[in-house]
Enzyme design. Structure first.
Site, PDB file in Angstrom:
ATOM      1  N   HIS A 119     -62.657  43.534  -7.470  1.00 47.90           N
ATOM      2  CA  HIS A 119     -61.638  43.072  -6.891  1.00 47.90           C
ATOM      3  C   HIS A 119     -60.718  42.371  -7.839  1.00 47.90           C
ATOM      4  O   HIS A 119     -61.379  41.813  -8.856  1.00 47.90           O
ATOM      5  CB  HIS A 119     -62.214  41.991  -5.604  1.00 47.90           C
ATOM      6  CG  HIS A 119     -61.290  41.225  -4.861  1.00 47.90           C
ATOM      7  ND1 HIS A 119     -60.377  40.300  -5.130  1.00 47.90           N
ATOM      8  CD2 HIS A 119     -60.844  41.661  -3.543  1.00 47.90           C
ATOM      9  CE1 HIS A 119     -59.532  39.900  -3.961  1.00 47.90           C
ATOM     10  NE2 HIS A 119     -60.188  40.675  -3.260  1.00 47.90           N
ATOM     11  N   ASP A 192     -70.176  39.110  -8.183  1.00 46.62           N
ATOM     12  CA  ASP A 192     -69.316  38.599  -7.078  1.00 46.62           C
ATOM     13  C   ASP A 192     -69.994  39.242  -5.641  1.00 46.62           C
ATOM     14  O   ASP A 192     -70.104  40.539  -5.455  1.00 46.62           O
ATOM     15  CB  ASP A 192     -68.076  39.469  -7.289  1.00 46.62           C
ATOM     16  CG  ASP A 192     -67.230  39.167  -6.221  1.00 46.62           C
ATOM     17  OD1 ASP A 192     -67.353  38.981  -5.227  1.00 46.62           O
ATOM     18  OD2 ASP A 192     -65.873  39.693  -6.480  1.00 46.62           O
ATOM     19  N   GLN A 195     -68.828  40.133  -0.729  1.00 52.29           N
ATOM     20  CA  GLN A 195     -68.884  41.343   0.149  1.00 52.29           C
ATOM     21  C   GLN A 195     -70.618  41.488   0.520  1.00 52.29           C
ATOM     22  O   GLN A 195     -70.837  42.282   1.489  1.00 52.29           O
ATOM     23  CB  GLN A 195     -68.456  42.510  -0.037  1.00 52.29           C
ATOM     24  CG  GLN A 195     -67.065  42.374  -0.018  1.00 52.29           C
ATOM     25  CD  GLN A 195     -66.352  42.408   1.255  1.00 52.29           C
ATOM     26  OE1 GLN A 195     -66.770  42.525   2.193  1.00 52.29           O
ATOM     27  NE2 GLN A 195     -65.002  41.814   0.922  1.00 52.29           N
ATOM     28  N   LYS A 218     -65.590  34.911   4.358  1.00 53.67           N
ATOM     29  CA  LYS A 218     -66.246  36.455   4.581  1.00 53.67           C
ATOM     30  C   LYS A 218     -67.565  36.103   5.221  1.00 53.67           C
ATOM     31  O   LYS A 218     -68.233  37.301   5.531  1.00 53.67           O
ATOM     32  CB  LYS A 218     -66.132  37.150   3.299  1.00 53.67           C
ATOM     33  CG  LYS A 218     -64.685  37.482   2.925  1.00 53.67           C
ATOM     34  CD  LYS A 218     -64.769  38.278   1.544  1.00 53.67           C
ATOM     35  CE  LYS A 218     -63.357  38.028   0.854  1.00 53.67           C
ATOM     36  NZ  LYS A 218     -62.491  38.833   1.682  1.00 53.67           N
ATOM     37  N   CYS A 358     -56.705  44.715  -3.047  1.00 52.29           N
ATOM     38  CA  CYS A 358     -56.979  43.754  -4.246  1.00 52.29           C
ATOM     39  C   CYS A 358     -57.756  44.598  -5.498  1.00 52.29           C
ATOM     40  O   CYS A 358     -58.501  43.947  -6.032  1.00 52.29           O
ATOM     41  CB  CYS A 358     -57.351  42.436  -4.063  1.00 52.29           C
ATOM     42  SG  CYS A 358     -56.444  41.629  -2.794  1.00 52.29           S
TER      43      CYS A 358
HETATM   44  N1  PLP Z   1     -64.531  39.479  -4.357  1.00 52.15           N
HETATM   45  C1  PLP Z   1     -64.477  40.461  -3.335  1.00 52.15           C
HETATM   46  C2  PLP Z   1     -65.174  41.575  -3.613  1.00 52.15           C
HETATM   47  C3  PLP Z   1     -63.810  40.435  -2.390  1.00 52.15           C
HETATM   48  O1  PLP Z   1     -63.620  41.319  -1.315  1.00 52.15           O
HETATM   49  C4  PLP Z   1     -62.702  39.156  -2.308  1.00 52.15           C
HETATM   50  C5  PLP Z   1     -62.020  39.025  -0.913  1.00 52.15           C
HETATM   51  O2  PLP Z   1     -61.568  40.015  -0.287  1.00 52.15           O
HETATM   52  C6  PLP Z   1     -62.866  38.139  -3.089  1.00 52.15           C
HETATM   53  C7  PLP Z   1     -63.669  38.423  -4.104  1.00 52.15           C
HETATM   54  C8  PLP Z   1     -61.891  36.821  -2.800  1.00 52.15           C
HETATM   55  O3  PLP Z   1     -62.840  36.135  -2.151  1.00 52.15           O
HETATM   56  P1  PLP Z   1     -62.064  34.719  -1.806  1.00 52.15           P
HETATM   57  O4  PLP Z   1     -60.955  35.124  -0.610  1.00 52.15           O
HETATM   58  O5  PLP Z   1     -62.916  33.678  -1.171  1.00 52.15           O
HETATM   59  O6  PLP Z   1     -61.522  33.966  -2.862  1.00 52.15           O
END
Ligand code: PLP
Length: 400
Positions: A119, A192, A195, A218, A358
């Site tokens: 992402h 990260d 998800q 999320k 993204c």
């Molecule tokens: N990392 C991943 C894999 C995501 O899917 C997302 C959001 O779509 C993010 C990071 C960003 O998260 P946040 O909206 O809490 O900043």
């Protein structure tokens, strides 16, 4: 504990009292919020609202206590100590925190490893860090099923930052393989977990990594909050990122001494109500029957995969089977733009995400500008999948 999908769904007020069903298949973007979370936030805002840490009046003490309880609940969800659990403004903010704090230790010749499926939240902060420090970025390959391919790292590799679960392909990272290679060269590992966290409690320290970032919105909590687990030795050793109130032990004209523990990385007034909501979400989630929920989510995922395999011109971007896979299914429908697919399916009450999610480098790897994504959560049911295929049939009829 027994599993009842309808009873679970009934805990989410957004689904109540609708004339037509909302087939919400966009939980990977933002999950819906259960009554347990809404109640906790409302209780805070209506009976405990005050700033945390600095007040000595009763309300401020109650707020401080509620905030500390929330931290403990998030920590427990991650199987981590409270003293190693930092509230942030989201997963992106958590990763940026590491990019600045850990990034301050990097210089020219050092290497940060990411992958082609990240992402942008786990890519752009490292690109910015590389530009600031002269460190270089290396990309791990992604295979045809949307899985990161583990590789050997070099002595100059200082950090490996990867998605635990891809927000596009749903592939679950082979964490042991990555951690083994990283430890072999003394590199730190950041996952990260944006998800991963919505799909059940986890053991972040037990994964053998150094940093674990999650997203509140999320994980069935309000927007504007997230959390970062960071090993105590790193909290101690790394410099603070943002400066301001709450992150100091002492300030003089000449300088400051940073606070110890998570406070060091929580400058300013935190998103208190949202953090309490995240704590409530974690406590609520921790009490659910996850083996049953996982089986339910995977059965629905299998229905999506089977159904898509039978649609001519549909190509799934992730693993074709359920092994090491989360309930996130992205696909390309040949000849149809993802936005058009989403718009037509929206008429059936199906909420999907269309675009690059993204993750532009990943789509470039698949030779696509974007895809259509269905991402499931514990409140999804068979009726949602039925609507998905009704809508998809119409999208295919109209667009291709
Ligand atoms: N990392 C991943 C894999 C995501 O899917 C997302 C959001 O779509 C993010 C990071 C960003 O998260 P946040 O909206 O809490 O900043």
């Amino acid at each position: 504990m027994s599993f009842d999908a309808a009873a679970l769904r009934a805990r989410f007020p957004i689904f109540a009292g609708r004339e037509t069903r909302l087939a919400y298949l966009d939980s990977g973007a933002s999950a819906q919020t259960p009554d347990a979370v809404l109640d906790a936030v409302r209780t805070f805002e209506t009976s405990r609202r005050a700033n945390v840490k600095r007040g000595v009046h009763a309300l401020a003490e109650a707020a401080t206590e509620a905030y500390a309880t929330a931290r403990g609940r998030v920590a427990a969800y991650l199987s981590a100590p409270s003293e190693e659990t930092i509230f942030t403004a989201g997963c992106t903010a958590a990763i940026n925190l590491v990019a600045h704090a850990f990034g301050a230790t990097l210089g020219p010749g050092d290497e940060i490893v990411v992958s082609d499926l990240e992402h942008h939240s786990n890519l752009v902060p490292w690109q910015m860090l590389a530009a600031r420090t002269g460190a270089t970025l290396r990309f791990l390959d992604v295979d045809g099923e949307g899985r990161i391919v583990p590789a050997k790292f070099a002595a100059r590799t200082k950090l490996v930052a990867l998605a635990h679960v891809s927000n596009v392909t749903g592939a679950i990272l082979d964490v042991p393989a990555i951690v083994a290679e990283a430890k072999a060269v003394g590199a730190r590992v950041l996952l990260d977990g944006a998800q991963r966290a919505p799909h059940g409690p986890l053991d972040a320290p037990g994964l053998g990594v150094d940093f674990y970032a999650i997203s509140g919105h999320k994980t069935f909590a309000p927007h504007g909050v997230g959390a970062l687990w960071m090993k105590a030795e790193l909290i101690e050793a790394l410099p603070p990122f943002l400066g301001g109130g709450e992150m100091i032990a002492r300030v003089t004209r000449e300088g400051f001494v940073p606070a110890r523990g998570p406070a060091k990385f929580e400058a300013g007034t935190p998103p208190i109500g949202a953090a309490i909501g995240l704590g409530a979400a974690c406590a609520w989630l921790a009490g659910l029957d996850w083996p049953a929920i996982a089986a339910h989510e995977m059965r629905l995922t299998q229905r999506l995969l089977d159904g898509l395999a039978a649609v001519p011109g549909a190509r799934v971007l992730g693993p074709k089977g359920l092994q090491a896979r989360a309930p996130v299914v992205s696909f390309d429908l040949e000849g149809a733009h993802p936005h058009d697919v989403c718009q037509i399916m929206d008429r059936f009450g199906v909420a999907l995400r269309g675009g690059h999610h993204c993750a532009q480098p990943l789509h470039a790897r698949f030779d696509l500008a974007g895809s259509t994504r269905a991402s499931l959560a514990l409140y999804c049911e068979d009726a949602d999948i039925d609507l998905f295929f009704d809508g998809l049939a119409e999208a295919k009829r109209v667009l291709t």
